[in-house]
Design an enzyme around this catalytic site. Structure first.
Site, PDB file in Angstrom:
ATOM      1  N   ASP A  19       0.831  -1.207   0.000  1.00 50.81           N
ATOM      2  CA  ASP A  19       0.000   0.000   0.000  1.00 50.81           C
ATOM      3  C   ASP A  19       0.869   1.262   0.000  1.00 50.81           C
ATOM      4  O   ASP A  19       1.975   1.255   0.552  1.00 50.81           O
ATOM      5  CB  ASP A  19      -0.902  -0.016   1.249  1.00 50.81           C
ATOM      6  CG  ASP A  19      -2.100   0.905   1.089  1.00 50.81           C
ATOM      7  OD1 ASP A  19      -2.346   1.385  -0.046  1.00 50.81           O
ATOM      8  OD2 ASP A  19      -2.793   1.148   2.090  1.00 50.81           O
ATOM      9  N   HIS A  36       2.529   3.660  -9.022  1.00 48.97           N
ATOM     10  CA  HIS A  36       2.388   2.228  -9.306  1.00 48.97           C
ATOM     11  C   HIS A  36       3.627   1.696 -10.032  1.00 48.97           C
ATOM     12  O   HIS A  36       4.063   0.574  -9.787  1.00 48.97           O
ATOM     13  CB  HIS A  36       1.116   1.957 -10.115  1.00 48.97           C
ATOM     14  CG  HIS A  36      -0.147   2.265  -9.346  1.00 48.97           C
ATOM     15  ND1 HIS A  36      -0.364   1.807  -8.059  1.00 48.97           N
ATOM     16  CD2 HIS A  36      -1.258   2.988  -9.672  1.00 48.97           C
ATOM     17  CE1 HIS A  36      -1.554   2.220  -7.631  1.00 48.97           C
ATOM     18  NE2 HIS A  36      -2.100   2.947  -8.594  1.00 48.97           N
ATOM     19  N   LEU A 130      11.247 -20.064  -5.632  1.00 47.46           N
ATOM     20  CA  LEU A 130      10.314 -19.155  -4.957  1.00 47.46           C
ATOM     21  C   LEU A 130       8.939 -19.310  -5.604  1.00 47.46           C
ATOM     22  O   LEU A 130       8.818 -19.243  -6.832  1.00 47.46           O
ATOM     23  CB  LEU A 130      10.786 -17.700  -5.105  1.00 47.46           C
ATOM     24  CG  LEU A 130       9.808 -16.638  -4.573  1.00 47.46           C
ATOM     25  CD1 LEU A 130       9.691 -16.711  -3.050  1.00 47.46           C
ATOM     26  CD2 LEU A 130      10.241 -15.236  -4.997  1.00 47.46           C
TER      27      LEU A 130
END
Ligand code: FPP
Length: 257
Positions: A19, A36, A130
């Site tokens: 956030d 962003h 991962l």
């Protein structure tokens, strides 16, 4: 390995609400999309960090079910960013052994993004360094309802008896069912809430919040989160005495190492 986080207590699965992209841009008097884009760079750093520290799974909240309600221009810019990231990053992530998956209502995305998501999953499906899961058009309530619907269908068609439904049956139909639940949840940007992310899966997850805006998150921030996590006593509903006597945690929660 950082000196302030014991290797024995590194989380296996990290879940993150990224956030603060919008505020990061607004503070610089730039359009939100710039935030962003900076957020996408922080994603790369976070993936690098997880690989370097042996974190086995990383789940990122990239776009919530509710984010479709943002101004059309911002949603469009985010879609473009996701498409570009999928075009640009997948090969390199694949080379590094990253398995990529998406959870959420994929049918709500346009055909170009859906095709890239499918291709990224297919290309990387055998990787195990991962497990990177991107929650996109995802909501924790949607996830629970989806699992309930799948069970209801099986009951209606006679494959499952209602009395056979238990937590394990439910969990097996939730997103991320093949991974251990998140050990550590991080939310950046100063708000202290879970915002409809992984509501079922976070039941015993350690929560960590920081004021730092997502684009400013670097290895030092993540090391701080890991150091805090390493100090926590995870009791899984037991007493402290039981835990310190190495009483085994409930089998579905696994060990903490
Ligand atoms: C929340 O910040 C962030 C989002 C809604 C989008 C997250 C997207 C990225 C980090 C970019 C790319 C991601 C991938 C996986 C390629 P906010 O806009 O709510 O910030 P604010 O609270 O300051 O307004």
């Amino acid at each position: 390995m950082p000196s302030d986080a014991s290797p024995a207590r590194v989380p296996r699965h990290l879940a993150v609400i990224m956030d603060g992209n919008g505020r990061w841009a607004e503070r610089r008097r730039r359009p939100r999309v710039i935030g962003h884009r900076a957020g996408a760079r922080a994603v790369q750093n976070c993936v690098d960090f997880c690989i370097e520290h042996g974190i086995h799974a990383l789940t990122l909240f990239a776009f919530s079910s509710e984010n479709w309600g943002r101004p059309e221009e911002e949603v469009g810019a985010l879609m473009k960013l996701f498409l570009n990231a999928l075009e640009r990053e997948v090969e390199e992530l694949h080379r590094r052994g990253v398995r990529i998956r998406f959870i959420g209502q994929r049918e709500r995305f346009g055909p170009a993004i859906r095709a890239r998501m499918d291709a990224a999953e297919a290309t990387t499906r055998a990787n195990d360094v991962l497990h990177l899961t991107i929650a996109a058009s995802y909501g924790g309530r949607w996830d629970i309802v989806d699992a309930a619907r799948s069970l209801a269908r099986d009951v209606a068609e006679g494959r499952v008896k209602a009395e056979e439904i238990d937590e394990a049956a439910f969990a097996s139909r939730m997103a991320l069912s093949d991974l251990p639940p998140p050990d550590l949840f991080i939310r950046t940007g100063g708000d202290v809430r879970v915002s409809n992310f992984l509501l079922w899966q976070l039941a015993y997850t350690e929560l960590w919040f920081t004021e730092t805006l997502w684009p400013d998150v670097d290895a030092a921030t993540l090391r701080q989160a890991l150091a805090d996590y390493a100090m926590r006593e995870r009791r899984f509903g037991l007493t402290g005495a039981q835990v310190s006597a190495s009483f085994p945690p409930p089998p579905d929660l696994g060990t903490d190492e």
